[in-house]
Design an enzyme around this catalytic site. Structure first.
Site, PDB file in Angstrom:
ATOM      1  N   ASP A   1       0.094  -7.606   1.299  1.00 28.72           N
ATOM      2  CA  ASP A   1       0.599  -6.240   1.496  1.00 28.72           C
ATOM      3  C   ASP A   1       2.125  -6.197   1.575  1.00 28.72           C
ATOM      4  O   ASP A   1       2.695  -5.525   2.440  1.00 28.72           O
ATOM      5  CB  ASP A   1      -0.015  -5.612   2.748  1.00 28.72           C
ATOM      6  CG  ASP A   1       0.047  -4.085   2.713  1.00 28.72           C
ATOM      7  OD1 ASP A   1       0.348  -3.527   1.638  1.00 28.72           O
ATOM      8  OD2 ASP A   1      -0.193  -3.453   3.751  1.00 28.72           O
TER       9      ASP A   1
ATOM     10  N   HIS B   1       0.810  -1.215   0.000  1.00 25.69           N
ATOM     11  CA  HIS B   1       0.000   0.000   0.000  1.00 25.69           C
ATOM     12  C   HIS B   1       0.847   1.270   0.000  1.00 25.69           C
ATOM     13  O   HIS B   1       0.343   2.347  -0.298  1.00 25.69           O
ATOM     14  CB  HIS B   1      -0.996  -0.001   1.169  1.00 25.69           C
ATOM     15  CG  HIS B   1      -0.388   0.247   2.517  1.00 25.69           C
ATOM     16  ND1 HIS B   1      -0.092  -0.756   3.413  1.00 25.69           N
ATOM     17  CD2 HIS B   1      -0.035   1.396   3.140  1.00 25.69           C
ATOM     18  CE1 HIS B   1       0.407  -0.233   4.507  1.00 25.69           C
ATOM     19  NE2 HIS B   1       0.455   1.068   4.376  1.00 25.69           N
TER      20      HIS B   1
ATOM     21  N   SER C   1       4.574   2.427   7.951  1.00 25.70           N
ATOM     22  CA  SER C   1       4.276   1.270   7.112  1.00 25.70           C
ATOM     23  C   SER C   1       5.491   0.883   6.273  1.00 25.70           C
ATOM     24  O   SER C   1       6.087   1.721   5.602  1.00 25.70           O
ATOM     25  CB  SER C   1       3.099   1.574   6.185  1.00 25.70           C
ATOM     26  OG  SER C   1       1.912   1.725   6.905  1.00 25.70           O
TER      27      SER C   1
END
Length: 454
Positions: free
Chosen positions: A136, A106, A210
């Protein structure tokens, strides 16, 4: 002993024990022992990078905005068909010689340009090697010049209570380090990713972290920071990281093939609830219950049957349906899986060969004239999740399905208030309607709507 003499003796003992404890502390400042993560971080932080990704995504406009008469009547300009996107995140150098960087899908999704900033301030253009949205995980490649990699750890050896350190780029501030403990292991069923086996930690993870590193106290990579749970998008002490066991397996496939091609066992599974456990005479046991076996599938060929309880795959314990999906989802096509199964309370050993997933599609026109031009498939097959409904995998331009308002990736959850999971079930519901109108419940992204097909 006289109580007045006891306190000096205790004080002397504490002084001896304290001096012994201080003697083994790793860092001394002005003669005082102080614990510090700085020596480990000096070796580790050069392997964690900041990522900036820029790209464009298509904008789905209201059909009215596409009508020239409508725009002219209300004096409205042509609506843009795409918009610019920009995201900030983190990454981990895992191969200094080849320049491979591990991050989240993402972070770089829909990116046309990806820039990586190293700890020493260098900015490098990165190439996307491959990406897997279901787990992911994404792999980037940067010029391999004087890079420092974070060494691999073993996420299978983690225990709840182990100390961990999160390194990343929260809110675009630049490299930041936080610490905490492993709060839980094997978190799944959160609906964040298709494949979930998260490490939960209270080390502060915020937007921008992230793709960053979760390391142990030796500076070894044990997880890729991915998500948080918080009412306002900020950290409240519940963060999640993908274990390196999963991340590394996916990374190897992305480097080798540019994508992850998952195979299929050909089963539908559910958790072994306490009620099912009691009904099967398996008190206190955990596992995944086989609820359906596809005819001709690898599971069918192996002898697996509905009602079997899988307790382990390739020696790895299976506690629930999520464990089963994760283990199978990491297997490559052609690999053999050994399953430990309970059938009527008796243990069995079964083996199956993972095969390429065969997605069965049906022409919507065979179900209803207003669905002509739509290709439909089981949501469970397409999305690799235990979901009801049929996914619209294709819509022909100008077709009746498009005119009815259906879009690609819509999920038809129910027809005439009957939940459907297969094309066969949908056909049966339509048949019972006797050719009358159909009330269709559609899930579109995070929204849901009803449509009437006549």
């Amino acid at each position: 002993m006289n109580s007045n003499k006891l306190f000096p003796v205790l004080g002397l003992c504490l002084l001896i024990f304290s001096s012994q404890a201080l003697a083994v502390l790793p860092v001394a400042v002005d003669g005082q022992g102080l614990p510090s993560l700085a020596p480990m971080l000096d070796q580790t932080t050069p392997g964690v990078v900041n990522i900036a990704a820029r790209g464009r995504v298509a904008v789905q406009n209201n059909p009215l905005l596409e009508d020239p008469f409508f725009r002219r009547f209300f004096d409205m300009p042509q609506a843009p068909r795409e918009r610019m996107t920009q995201s900030l995140g983190s990454g981990v150098i895992v191969d200094a010689k080849k320049g491979y960087v591990l991050t989240n899908h993402h972070v770089v999704a829909s990116a046309d340009e990806i820039s990586v900033t190293l700890r020493d301030g260098r900015q490098l253009d990165a190439k996307l090697v491959g990406s897997d949205p279901d787990a992911d995980i994404a792999v980037l490649k940067i010029p391999a010049e004087n890079l420092v990699a974070v060494p691999w750890g073993d996420s299978d050896k983690l225990r709840v209570g182990d100390f961990v350190v999160a390194i990343g780029n929260p809110f675009g501030l630049g490299q930041t380090v936080t610490s905490g403990i492993v709060s839980a292991l094997g978190r799944s069923g959160l609906g964040i990713e298709a494949y979930e086996d998260f490490i939960q930690t209270d080390a502060s993870i915020n937007p921008g972290n992230s793709g960053g590193a979760l390391v142990d106290l030796a500076g070894r990579l044990i997880g890729v920071n991915t998500a948080i749970v918080g009412p306002s998008g900020g950290n409240i002490g519940i963060g999640f990281a993908i274990p390196v066991r999963m991340a590394k397996s996916i990374m190897e496939q992305l480097i080798e093939h540019g994508q992850v091609t998952r195979g299929s066992l050909g089963v539908m599974v559910q958790d072994l609830s306490p009620e099912l456990s009691q009904a099967f005479g398996l008190k206190g046991r955990t596992g995944a219950v086989i609820s359906r076996v596809e005819p001709g599938s690898p599971a069918d060929k192996s002898g697996l049957k509905a009602g079997d309880v899988v307790t382990a795959v390739n020696g790895r314990p299976v506690h629930n349906s999520g464990d089963m999906r994760n283990v199978i989802g990491l297997q490559r096509i052609g690999e053999v899986v050994a399953m430990e199964v309970l059938r009527d309370g008796k243990p069995l050993q079964l083996r199956a060969v993972i095969e390429k997933t065969k997605i069965k599609t049906v022409d919507g026109g065979e179900l209803h004239p207003r669905l002509q031009g739509a290709k439909l498939a089981s949501a469970a097959q397409v999305l690799n999740r235990e979901l009801p409904g049929l996914v619209v995998v294709e819509v022909a331009h100008g077709s009746r399905a498009e005119q009815a308002g259906l879009m690609k990736e819509d999920i038809i959850v129910s027809i005439n208030r009957h939940v459907i999971t297969t094309p066969e079930e949908a056909a049966e519901v339509v048949k019972r309607s006797g050719g009358g109108q159909l009330l269709v419940n559609v899930q579109r992204g995070d929204a849901a709507l009803f449509m009437v097909l006549q």
